[in-house]
Design a protein around this motif. Structure first.
Motif, PDB file in Angstrom:
ATOM      1  N   ILE A  65       0.810  -1.228   0.000  1.00 43.96           N
ATOM      2  CA  ILE A  65       0.000   0.000   0.000  1.00 43.96           C
ATOM      3  C   ILE A  65       0.838   1.270   0.000  1.00 43.96           C
ATOM      4  CG2 ILE A  65      -1.924  -1.153   1.148  1.00 43.96           C
ATOM      5  CD1 ILE A  65      -1.131   0.529   3.705  1.00 43.96           C
ATOM      6  N   GLY A  66       2.147   1.128   0.117  1.00 42.01           N
ATOM      7  CA  GLY A  66       3.022   2.294   0.176  1.00 42.01           C
ATOM      8  C   GLY A  66       3.367   2.652   1.618  1.00 42.01           C
ATOM      9  N   PRO A  67       4.121   3.719   1.809  1.00 43.58           N
ATOM     10  CA  PRO A  67       4.572   4.090   3.150  1.00 43.58           C
ATOM     11  C   PRO A  67       3.396   4.399   4.087  1.00 43.58           C
ATOM     12  CG  PRO A  67       5.738   5.353   1.470  1.00 43.58           C
ATOM     13  CD  PRO A  67       4.634   4.619   0.785  1.00 43.58           C
ATOM     14  N   TYR A  68       3.417   3.780   5.264  1.00 44.73           N
ATOM     15  CA  TYR A  68       2.420   4.083   6.296  1.00 44.73           C
ATOM     16  C   TYR A  68       2.946   3.582   7.633  1.00 44.73           C
ATOM     17  CZ  TYR A  68      -1.761   4.064   9.186  1.00 44.73           C
ATOM     18  OH  TYR A  68      -2.650   4.284  10.208  1.00 44.73           O
ATOM     19  N   ASP A  69       3.013   4.465   8.605  1.00 43.05           N
ATOM     20  CA  ASP A  69       3.316   4.116   9.988  1.00 43.05           C
ATOM     21  C   ASP A  69       2.114   4.516  10.822  1.00 43.05           C
ATOM     22  OD1 ASP A  69       5.932   3.140   9.516  1.00 43.05           O
ATOM     23  OD2 ASP A  69       6.700   5.186   9.477  1.00 43.05           O
ATOM     24  N   GLY A  70       1.681   3.621  11.684  1.00 45.61           N
ATOM     25  CA  GLY A  70       0.514   3.861  12.514  1.00 45.61           C
ATOM     26  C   GLY A  70      -0.264   2.574  12.717  1.00 45.61           C
ATOM     27  N   VAL A  71      -1.576   2.711  12.929  1.00 51.13           N
ATOM     28  CA  VAL A  71      -2.448   1.565  13.180  1.00 51.13           C
ATOM     29  C   VAL A  71      -3.207   1.206  11.909  1.00 51.13           C
ATOM     30  CG1 VAL A  71      -4.495   0.795  14.466  1.00 51.13           C
ATOM     31  CG2 VAL A  71      -2.692   2.074  15.645  1.00 51.13           C
ATOM     32  N   ALA A  72      -3.307  -0.084  11.647  1.00 51.16           N
ATOM     33  CA  ALA A  72      -4.122  -0.598  10.536  1.00 51.16           C
ATOM     34  C   ALA A  72      -4.727  -1.919  10.983  1.00 51.16           C
ATOM     35  CB  ALA A  72      -3.293  -0.776   9.275  1.00 51.16           C
ATOM     36  N   TRP A  73      -5.844  -2.264  10.364  1.00 51.77           N
ATOM     37  CA  TRP A  73      -6.585  -3.466  10.714  1.00 51.77           C
ATOM     38  C   TRP A  73      -6.630  -4.433   9.532  1.00 51.77           C
ATOM     39  CZ3 TRP A  73      -9.887  -4.004  15.260  1.00 51.77           C
ATOM     40  CH2 TRP A  73      -9.762  -2.934  16.161  1.00 51.77           C
ATOM     41  N   TYR A  74      -6.411  -5.693   9.827  1.00 56.51           N
ATOM     42  CA  TYR A  74      -6.564  -6.782   8.864  1.00 56.51           C
ATOM     43  C   TYR A  74      -7.826  -7.565   9.226  1.00 56.51           C
ATOM     44  CZ  TYR A  74      -1.571  -6.597   7.504  1.00 56.51           C
ATOM     45  OH  TYR A  74      -0.330  -6.237   7.044  1.00 56.51           O
ATOM     46  N   ARG A  75      -8.556  -7.993   8.189  1.00 52.66           N
ATOM     47  CA  ARG A  75      -9.688  -8.901   8.390  1.00 52.66           C
ATOM     48  C   ARG A  75      -9.596 -10.015   7.353  1.00 52.66           C
ATOM     49  NH1 ARG A  75     -14.500  -7.541  11.073  1.00 52.66           N
ATOM     50  NH2 ARG A  75     -15.661  -8.525   9.379  1.00 52.66           N
ATOM     51  N   GLY A  76      -9.902 -11.228   7.794  1.00 56.49           N
ATOM     52  CA  GLY A  76      -9.879 -12.364   6.892  1.00 56.49           C
ATOM     53  C   GLY A  76     -10.748 -13.491   7.431  1.00 56.49           C
ATOM     54  N   THR A  77     -10.902 -14.513   6.614  1.00 57.19           N
ATOM     55  CA  THR A  77     -11.632 -15.705   7.033  1.00 57.19           C
ATOM     56  C   THR A  77     -10.833 -16.934   6.627  1.00 57.19           C
ATOM     57  OG1 THR A  77     -12.909 -15.808   4.989  1.00 57.19           O
ATOM     58  CG2 THR A  77     -13.914 -14.611   6.834  1.00 57.19           C
TER      59      THR A  77
END
Length: 162
Positions: A65-77
Motif C-alpha cells: 500500500i506504500g509508506p504508512y506508519d501507525g495503526v491498521a486493521w486486517y480482516r480475513g476468514t
C-alpha cells in the motif's frame, strides 16, 4: 492469553500434531490513523469491510500500500476441517511488525506487545475455546507499526496440540 506450552500449571509434554496454514490472500486492510476502529467494532464478524483494500499476509503492508506508519486493521476468514482429537489449539504468528491485538469470531483472544522490539518475534495465542471446527472462522488483527515496514509479514498457522 497464555500459550498452552507456556502455562505453569501444565505438566504434560505438548506436541504439535497438525499445522494448518492460514491463506495468504483474501485479506482486507484499513488504516486507522485516528485509532478508532475498536470503537467502531471493526472486529465484529458482521462488520462490512467491503470498502477495505485487498492485501496479502506474509508480506509487509508497505510493499503493498506504500509508506504508512501507525495503526491498521486486517480482516480475513479461513475454513477448518472437522475437530481433531486435541488438547488445545493455538494460532501462531511468524511475526507482526510491531504490536498486534487479535480477535477470532468476534472474541478478543489476546495481544503481542513488546513495543518496537517485537517486530520479528513469533508468538502464539490459545484459541481452543474460540475456534470453530468444520466451519468458517473470521479473524481480525489490529496492527500498530511505528517505523519502517509494517504488518503481518510472516505466515500465520493454526496448530493442533496433543
Amino acid at each position: 492469553n497464555i500459550s498452552l506450552r507456556d502455562r505453569k500449571d501444565w505438566d504434560h509434554e505438548i506436541t504439535v500434531v497438525q499445522t494448518i496454514p492460514l491463506p495468504t490472500e483474501g485479506w482486507r486492510l484499513q488504516t486507522d490513523p485516528k485509532q478508532t476502529g475498536h470503537l467502531q467494532k471493526w472486529f465484529d464478524p458482521s462488520f462490512n469491510d467491503s470498502a477495505w483494500k485487498p492485501i496479502k499476509i506474509a508480506a509487509t503492508w508497505e510493499d503493498q500500500i506504500g509508506p504508512y506508519d501507525g495503526v491498521a486493521w486486517y480482516r480475513g476468514t479461513f475454513d477448518l476441517p472437522a475437530k481433531p482429537q486435541q488438547l488445545g489449539t493455538e494460532i501462531v504468528f511468524g511475526a507482526v511488525d510491531e504490536i498486534a491485538w487479535v480477535w477470532l469470531n468476534g472474541q478478543y483472544i489476546g495481544q503481542h506487545d513488546l513495543g518496537t522490539e517485537g517486530w520479528n518475534i513469533p508468538f502464539a495465542l490459545d484459541i481452543t475455546k474460540e475456534v470453530k471446527w468444520g466451519e468458517k472462522n473470521q479473524i481480525t488483527i489490529r496492527v500498530q507499526d511505528s517505523a519502517f515496514a509494517g504488518g503481518i509479514w510472516k505466515p500465520v498457522t493454526i496448530q493442533v496440540l496433543q
